[in-house]
Motif scaffolding. Structure first.
Motif, PDB file in Angstrom:
ATOM      1  N   SER A  28       0.850  -1.185   0.000  1.00  0.00           N
ATOM      2  CA  SER A  28       0.000   0.000   0.000  1.00  0.00           C
ATOM      3  C   SER A  28       0.889   1.239   0.000  1.00  0.00           C
ATOM      4  O   SER A  28       1.850   1.304   0.764  1.00  0.00           O
ATOM      5  CB  SER A  28      -0.912   0.005   1.229  1.00  0.00           C
ATOM      6  OG  SER A  28      -1.780   1.113   1.226  1.00  0.00           O
ATOM      7  N   VAL A  29       0.601   2.196  -0.880  1.00  0.00           N
ATOM      8  CA  VAL A  29       1.361   3.445  -0.941  1.00  0.00           C
ATOM      9  C   VAL A  29       0.384   4.603  -1.065  1.00  0.00           C
ATOM     10  O   VAL A  29      -0.796   4.424  -1.362  1.00  0.00           O
ATOM     11  CB  VAL A  29       2.343   3.461  -2.145  1.00  0.00           C
ATOM     12  CG1 VAL A  29       3.380   2.346  -2.019  1.00  0.00           C
ATOM     13  CG2 VAL A  29       1.600   3.369  -3.475  1.00  0.00           C
ATOM     14  N   ASN A  30       0.892   5.810  -0.838  1.00  0.00           N
ATOM     15  CA  ASN A  30       0.089   7.019  -1.069  1.00  0.00           C
ATOM     16  C   ASN A  30       0.244   7.411  -2.536  1.00  0.00           C
ATOM     17  O   ASN A  30       1.268   7.955  -2.942  1.00  0.00           O
ATOM     18  CB  ASN A  30       0.555   8.152  -0.148  1.00  0.00           C
ATOM     19  CG  ASN A  30       0.226   7.889   1.299  1.00  0.00           C
ATOM     20  OD1 ASN A  30      -0.835   7.368   1.616  1.00  0.00           O
ATOM     21  ND2 ASN A  30       1.140   8.243   2.191  1.00  0.00           N
ATOM     22  N   TRP A  31      -0.792   7.112  -3.316  1.00  0.00           N
ATOM     23  CA  TRP A  31      -0.710   7.322  -4.754  1.00  0.00           C
ATOM     24  C   TRP A  31      -0.785   8.801  -5.105  1.00  0.00           C
ATOM     25  O   TRP A  31      -1.685   9.506  -4.652  1.00  0.00           O
ATOM     26  CB  TRP A  31      -1.844   6.582  -5.457  1.00  0.00           C
ATOM     27  CG  TRP A  31      -1.750   5.112  -5.323  1.00  0.00           C
ATOM     28  CD1 TRP A  31      -2.363   4.329  -4.399  1.00  0.00           C
ATOM     29  CD2 TRP A  31      -0.963   4.241  -6.139  1.00  0.00           C
ATOM     30  NE1 TRP A  31      -2.019   3.013  -4.576  1.00  0.00           N
ATOM     31  CE2 TRP A  31      -1.156   2.919  -5.642  1.00  0.00           C
ATOM     32  CE3 TRP A  31      -0.122   4.426  -7.236  1.00  0.00           C
ATOM     33  CZ2 TRP A  31      -0.540   1.816  -6.211  1.00  0.00           C
ATOM     34  CZ3 TRP A  31       0.487   3.319  -7.800  1.00  0.00           C
ATOM     35  CH2 TRP A  31       0.279   2.045  -7.294  1.00  0.00           C
ATOM     36  N   PRO A  32       0.139   9.316  -5.925  1.00  0.00           N
ATOM     37  CA  PRO A  32       0.027  10.700  -6.395  1.00  0.00           C
ATOM     38  C   PRO A  32      -1.252  10.868  -7.217  1.00  0.00           C
ATOM     39  O   PRO A  32      -1.657   9.958  -7.947  1.00  0.00           O
ATOM     40  CB  PRO A  32       1.267  10.872  -7.286  1.00  0.00           C
ATOM     41  CG  PRO A  32       2.212   9.791  -6.856  1.00  0.00           C
ATOM     42  CD  PRO A  32       1.352   8.641  -6.431  1.00  0.00           C
TER      43      PRO A  32
END
Length: 369
Positions: free
Chosen positions: A210-214
């Motif tokens: 899980s990442v913070n998507w731009p």
């Protein structure tokens, strides 16, 4: 590239999975063994959840195994790798599946002790798109792909895309990046790849399930599961997304050539994923990322899926059923893999896994005979 485009995944994409059951194998109260009944002689139910990357293959393997072993019922529930890990940590599953190996921190949260991580499949992640008028396979360079998901390339007629595709007419159409909305092993493979080819991605976004998507354009879409991303790409003009190869083939979604580490343009294939795996030494605990491998044939966005299993089982009947199914999966079950565009695991790896299965115990006694 093997061009199989049958309908073997229809049950997956529409959400019709294997027989649904309740219960879990790590709690003795849920045992299917009747009083006085010999372990392994009666019906046993097992529950799996996690990876949608491996779900098409696992579902077909389970169906075949249940034909040969009608007393064993296995529910394949999907839900994403993050879901599978979380449920297994809480001992709510008999086994999980993930395309991202568990971190040391994740393993420390496991309520049932040591978890073994056993490769169950090897496959490729496609970069799929929906742009009217384009060929079935365009070329997308590593920098282009990273810049699309960073939001720096927002239109399909961007010169950076066009320079790798001479003669292709790209429309003035907004790009709609699609990503997984939940914790996902497919996301882990994809973001590990982007971090390996783009220092900007590595520093600004990073890698993991899980990442913070731009989202500077406000057009980014998050969807659950490989089926959700495949559906969003297929139904959204201008979309681009990352999905396991089987989903692209089943849904007839175009997908791109990728520029590998050796400087070759390659399509996702059995040969490309196998070349990726062959370039890496598989460690004793089986935890390895294989993205962006060297070699002319290597397809750079490939990865393993792992079965996640508690080493100490608390239910003898379920534990025996589980290790016997996994042994079958690592041997006979691998013959099913190519029909769904997964790579059969090499014999030297599966033999190591069978030795690991021999360490799974109930009350200190090995369960695999």
């Amino acid at each position: 590239m093997i061009g199989r485009k049958g309908k073997v995944l229809t049950a997956i994409v529409t959400g019709i999975l294997a027989v649904s059951i309740t219960g879990c194998g790590t709690t003795a109260a849920n045992s299917a063994q009747a009083p006085g009944q010999k372990a392994g002689s009666g019906p046993v139910s097992l529950t799996e959840a996690g990876s949608t990357f491996v779900q098409p293959l696992l579902t077909k393997q389970v169906a075949k195994y249940q034909e040969e072993n009608p007393n064993v019922k296995i529910s394949v529930q999907g839900g994403g790798s993050g879901f599978g890990i979380a449920q297994l940590q809480k001992q709510l599953l008999d086994f999980g599946a993930s395309d991202a190996f568990m971190s040391d921190a994740d393993l420390a949260k496991a309520q049932g002790g040591k978890i073994l991580e056993l490769p169950i499949a090897l496959g490729s992640v496609t970069i799929s798109y929906n742009v009217p008028g384009l060929p079935q396979h365009i070329k997308i360079s590593p920098d282009t792909l990273a810049n699309i998901y960073l939001g720096k390339i927002a239109n399909w007629d961007d010169p950076q895309i066009a320079k790798d595709n001479p003669g292709v007419k790209f429309p003035n159409l907004a790009i709609v990046p699609v990503h997984r909305a939940e914790g996902s092993g497919t996301t882990s493979i994809f973001t590990h790849y982007l971090a390996s080819v783009s220092p900007e991605w590595a520093s600004k976004v990073g890698k993991g399930i899980s990442v913070n998507w731009p989202n500077p354009t406000g057009k980014v879409i998050g969807e659950k599961g490989n089926p959700g991303v495949a559906g969003a790409v297929k139904n959204t003009t201008g979309a681009i997304g990352y999905i396991e190869l089987a989903y692209a083939l089943e849904n007839n979604i175009p997908y791109a050539y990728m520029h590998n580490k050796a400087g070759k343009w390659v399509l996702p294939s059995l040969e490309g994923a196998a070349a990726d795996a062959a370039a890496f030494k598989i460690p004793e605990d089986m935890r390895v990322n294989i993205v962006n491998a060297p070699g002319d044939a290597a397809y750079p966005i490939s990865g393993f899926s792992w079965a996640l299993v508690y080493q100490k089982q608390t239910d003898k009947a379920k534990g025996e059923a589980l290790v016997n199914f996994l042994k079958w999966d690592f041997t006979k079950g691998q013959a099913i893999a190519p029909s769904l565009q997964y790579v059969p695991l090499p014999d030297n790896l599966t033999q190591r896994e069978i030795e690991m299965l021999k360490t799974i115990t109930y009350n200190g006694q090995p369960l695999l005979k």
